[in-house]
Design a protein around this motif. Structure first.
Motif, PDB file in Angstrom:
ATOM      1  N   CYS A  27       3.225 -15.855  19.097  1.00 11.24           N
ATOM      2  CA  CYS A  27       2.232 -15.246  18.218  1.00 11.24           C
ATOM      3  C   CYS A  27       2.714 -15.244  16.766  1.00 11.24           C
ATOM      4  CB  CYS A  27       1.950 -13.827  18.694  1.00 11.24           C
ATOM      5  SG  CYS A  27       0.466 -13.125  18.002  1.00 11.24           S
ATOM      6  N   VAL A  28       3.950 -14.836  16.555  1.00  7.06           N
ATOM      7  CA  VAL A  28       4.499 -14.797  15.196  1.00  7.06           C
ATOM      8  C   VAL A  28       4.601 -16.210  14.625  1.00  7.06           C
ATOM      9  CG1 VAL A  28       6.551 -14.241  13.837  1.00  7.06           C
ATOM     10  CG2 VAL A  28       5.683 -12.600  15.511  1.00  7.06           C
ATOM     11  N   LEU A  29       5.109 -17.146  15.436  1.00  9.07           N
ATOM     12  CA  LEU A  29       5.193 -18.539  14.975  1.00  9.07           C
ATOM     13  C   LEU A  29       3.813 -19.099  14.648  1.00  9.07           C
ATOM     14  CD1 LEU A  29       7.912 -20.221  17.212  1.00  9.07           C
ATOM     15  CD2 LEU A  29       8.016 -19.736  14.766  1.00  9.07           C
ATOM     16  N   GLY A  30       2.834 -18.745  15.474  1.00  7.48           N
ATOM     17  CA  GLY A  30       1.475 -19.208  15.209  1.00  7.48           C
ATOM     18  C   GLY A  30       0.965 -18.735  13.867  1.00  7.48           C
ATOM     19  N   VAL A  31       1.165 -17.465  13.557  1.00  9.15           N
ATOM     20  CA  VAL A  31       0.708 -16.917  12.282  1.00  9.15           C
ATOM     21  C   VAL A  31       1.456 -17.580  11.123  1.00  9.15           C
ATOM     22  CG1 VAL A  31       0.671 -14.829  10.847  1.00  9.15           C
ATOM     23  CG2 VAL A  31      -0.064 -14.723  13.228  1.00  9.15           C
ATOM     24  N   VAL A  32       2.765 -17.705  11.262  1.00  7.51           N
ATOM     25  CA  VAL A  32       3.568 -18.284  10.176  1.00  7.51           C
ATOM     26  C   VAL A  32       3.270 -19.773  10.004  1.00  7.51           C
ATOM     27  CG1 VAL A  32       5.925 -18.824   9.442  1.00  7.51           C
ATOM     28  CG2 VAL A  32       5.392 -16.566  10.347  1.00  7.51           C
ATOM     29  N   LEU A  33       3.367 -20.533  11.076  1.00 11.38           N
ATOM     30  CA  LEU A  33       3.198 -21.984  10.964  1.00 11.38           C
ATOM     31  C   LEU A  33       1.779 -22.398  10.592  1.00 11.38           C
ATOM     32  CD1 LEU A  33       5.403 -23.297  13.922  1.00 11.38           C
ATOM     33  CD2 LEU A  33       5.924 -23.326  11.484  1.00 11.38           C
ATOM     34  N   LEU A  87      -4.954  -4.754  25.642  1.00 12.42           N
ATOM     35  CA  LEU A  87      -4.856  -5.188  24.246  1.00 12.42           C
ATOM     36  C   LEU A  87      -4.736  -6.709  24.156  1.00 12.42           C
ATOM     37  CD1 LEU A  87      -2.459  -2.480  22.742  1.00 12.42           C
ATOM     38  CD2 LEU A  87      -4.922  -2.721  22.366  1.00 12.42           C
ATOM     39  N   MET A  88      -3.943  -7.291  25.052  1.00 13.14           N
ATOM     40  CA  MET A  88      -3.799  -8.745  25.059  1.00 13.14           C
ATOM     41  C   MET A  88      -5.132  -9.434  25.373  1.00 13.14           C
ATOM     42  SD  MET A  88      -0.111  -8.959  27.007  1.00 13.14           S
ATOM     43  CE  MET A  88      -0.177 -10.719  27.292  1.00 13.14           C
ATOM     44  N   VAL A  94     -11.100 -11.669  19.535  1.00 12.72           N
ATOM     45  CA  VAL A  94     -11.242 -11.341  18.116  1.00 12.72           C
ATOM     46  C   VAL A  94     -11.082 -12.549  17.205  1.00 12.72           C
ATOM     47  CG1 VAL A  94     -10.540  -8.933  18.409  1.00 12.72           C
ATOM     48  CG2 VAL A  94      -8.828 -10.659  17.810  1.00 12.72           C
ATOM     49  N   GLY A  95     -10.756 -13.691  17.758  1.00 11.42           N
ATOM     50  CA  GLY A  95     -10.556 -14.886  16.936  1.00 11.42           C
ATOM     51  C   GLY A  95      -9.141 -14.936  16.403  1.00 11.42           C
ATOM     52  N   HIS A  96      -8.746 -16.107  15.970  1.00 13.98           N
ATOM     53  CA  HIS A  96      -7.380 -16.303  15.491  1.00 13.98           C
ATOM     54  C   HIS A  96      -7.166 -15.628  14.145  1.00 13.98           C
ATOM     55  CE1 HIS A  96      -6.689 -18.966  18.770  1.00 13.98           C
ATOM     56  NE2 HIS A  96      -7.658 -19.780  18.399  1.00 13.98           N
ATOM     57  N   GLU A 100      -5.753 -10.788  15.861  1.00 14.65           N
ATOM     58  CA  GLU A 100      -5.301 -11.295  17.153  1.00 14.65           C
ATOM     59  C   GLU A 100      -3.797 -11.114  17.309  1.00 14.65           C
ATOM     60  OE1 GLU A 100      -5.265 -15.428  19.717  1.00 14.65           O
ATOM     61  OE2 GLU A 100      -5.043 -15.520  17.541  1.00 14.65           O
ATOM     62  N   ALA A 101      -3.057 -11.419  16.253  1.00 20.90           N
ATOM     63  CA  ALA A 101      -1.594 -11.297  16.303  1.00 20.90           C
ATOM     64  C   ALA A 101      -1.176  -9.849  16.519  1.00 20.90           C
ATOM     65  CB  ALA A 101      -0.972 -11.852  15.028  1.00 20.90           C
ATOM     66  N   VAL A 102      -1.803  -8.931  15.810  1.00 25.63           N
ATOM     67  CA  VAL A 102      -1.452  -7.510  15.937  1.00 25.63           C
ATOM     68  C   VAL A 102      -1.751  -7.009  17.348  1.00 25.63           C
ATOM     69  CG1 VAL A 102      -2.042  -5.174  15.149  1.00 25.63           C
ATOM     70  CG2 VAL A 102      -1.658  -6.995  13.477  1.00 25.63           C
ATOM     71  N   LEU A 103      -2.940  -7.312  17.859  1.00 22.00           N
ATOM     72  CA  LEU A 103      -3.295  -6.872  19.214  1.00 22.00           C
ATOM     73  C   LEU A 103      -2.356  -7.467  20.256  1.00 22.00           C
ATOM     74  CD1 LEU A 103      -7.185  -7.115  19.062  1.00 22.00           C
ATOM     75  CD2 LEU A 103      -5.852  -5.036  19.426  1.00 22.00           C
ATOM     76  N   THR A 104      -2.044  -8.750  20.099  1.00 21.04           N
ATOM     77  CA  THR A 104      -1.173  -9.409  21.073  1.00 21.04           C
ATOM     78  C   THR A 104       0.232  -8.830  21.028  1.00 21.04           C
ATOM     79  OG1 THR A 104      -2.470 -11.439  20.934  1.00 21.04           O
ATOM     80  CG2 THR A 104      -0.243 -11.629  21.820  1.00 21.04           C
ATOM     81  N   ILE A 105       0.781  -8.671  19.840  1.00 22.54           N
ATOM     82  CA  ILE A 105       2.149  -8.155  19.720  1.00 22.54           C
ATOM     83  C   ILE A 105       2.235  -6.719  20.220  1.00 22.54           C
ATOM     84  CG2 ILE A 105       3.958  -7.518  18.070  1.00 22.54           C
ATOM     85  CD1 ILE A 105       3.192 -10.116  16.556  1.00 22.54           C
ATOM     86  N   LEU A 106       1.253  -5.898  19.903  1.00 23.68           N
ATOM     87  CA  LEU A 106       1.240  -4.533  20.456  1.00 23.68           C
ATOM     88  C   LEU A 106       1.121  -4.572  21.978  1.00 23.68           C
ATOM     89  CD1 LEU A 106      -1.083  -2.631  17.937  1.00 23.68           C
ATOM     90  CD2 LEU A 106       1.384  -2.310  18.270  1.00 23.68           C
ATOM     91  N   GLY A 107       0.268  -5.458  22.490  1.00 24.79           N
ATOM     92  CA  GLY A 107       0.083  -5.578  23.931  1.00 24.79           C
ATOM     93  C   GLY A 107       1.353  -6.011  24.641  1.00 24.79           C
TER      94      GLY A 107
END
Length: 132
Positions: A27-33, A87-88, A94-96, A100-107
Motif C-alpha cells: 500500500c505504501v509503495l503503491g502511494v509513493v511509486l 476496513l480493508m 473508495v478508489g485508489h 484507500e491507503a489509510v483504510l487499508t493500513i489501518l485495517g
C-alpha cells in the motif's frame, strides 16, 4: 490438543502477521511509486491484487482467529480482526489514493494486532493449564 495442531495454529497467526505487513508495504509503495513518481500504476493498482489479498486475509483470519476463540475463549482477537477486515474491504470501494491507503493500513494494523493478541491468548491459556 495434538502438538502438531498447536504448531499449525501458531504458524497461521504468524503468516497472518506477515501477510498484513506485506499488504501495508504494498500500500505504501503503491502511494509513493504511483502518486509521487508515476510508476507501476498498472501493476500496483490492479484490483485483482487487492481482492486476492483481502481473500487471503479473510481465510487466515477466520481460521486462526476462529481457532483462537475455541482454544482460549477470548473473542477480542476475532472482533479486532473483523474490524480490520471490514476496513480493508471498505478500501476496495473508495478508489485508489490516500483514502484507500489509510483504510487499508489501518485495517492491516488491526488484523496484525488481532493475530498478536491471539498468539498471546494461546500462550496465556497454555500457562494457565500448567499451573497447579
Amino acid at each position: 490438543m495434538p502438538p502438531s495442531f498447536k504448531s499449525i495454529r501458531g504458524r497461521l497467526d504468524r503468516a497472518g502477521i506477515f501477510l498484513s505487513g506485506l499488504c501495508a508495504v504494498h500500500c505504501v509503495l503503491g502511494v509513493v511509486l504511483v502518486g509521487v513518481l508515476g510508476l507501476g500504476g498498472g501493476v500496483l493498482l490492479d484490483p485483482a491484487i487487492h481482492e486476492v489479498g483481502l481473500a487471503l486475509a479473510v481465510v487466515f483470519g477466520a481460521v486462526s482467529l476462529g481457532f483462537g476463540v475455541r482454544h482460549h475463549g477470548r473473542v477480542a482477537p476475532l472482533v479486532i480482526g473483523g474490524l480490520g477486515l471490514s476496513l480493508m474491504a471498505t478500501a476496495l470501494f473508495v478508489g485508489h489514493g490516500l483514502p484507500e491507503a489509510v483504510l487499508t493500513i489501518l485495517g492491516v494494523a488491526l488484523v496484525a494486532s488481532a493475530h498478536i493478541v491471539n498468539l498471546r491468548g494461546h500462550r496465556a491459556h497454555a500457562s494457565d493449564q500448567h499451573r497447579p
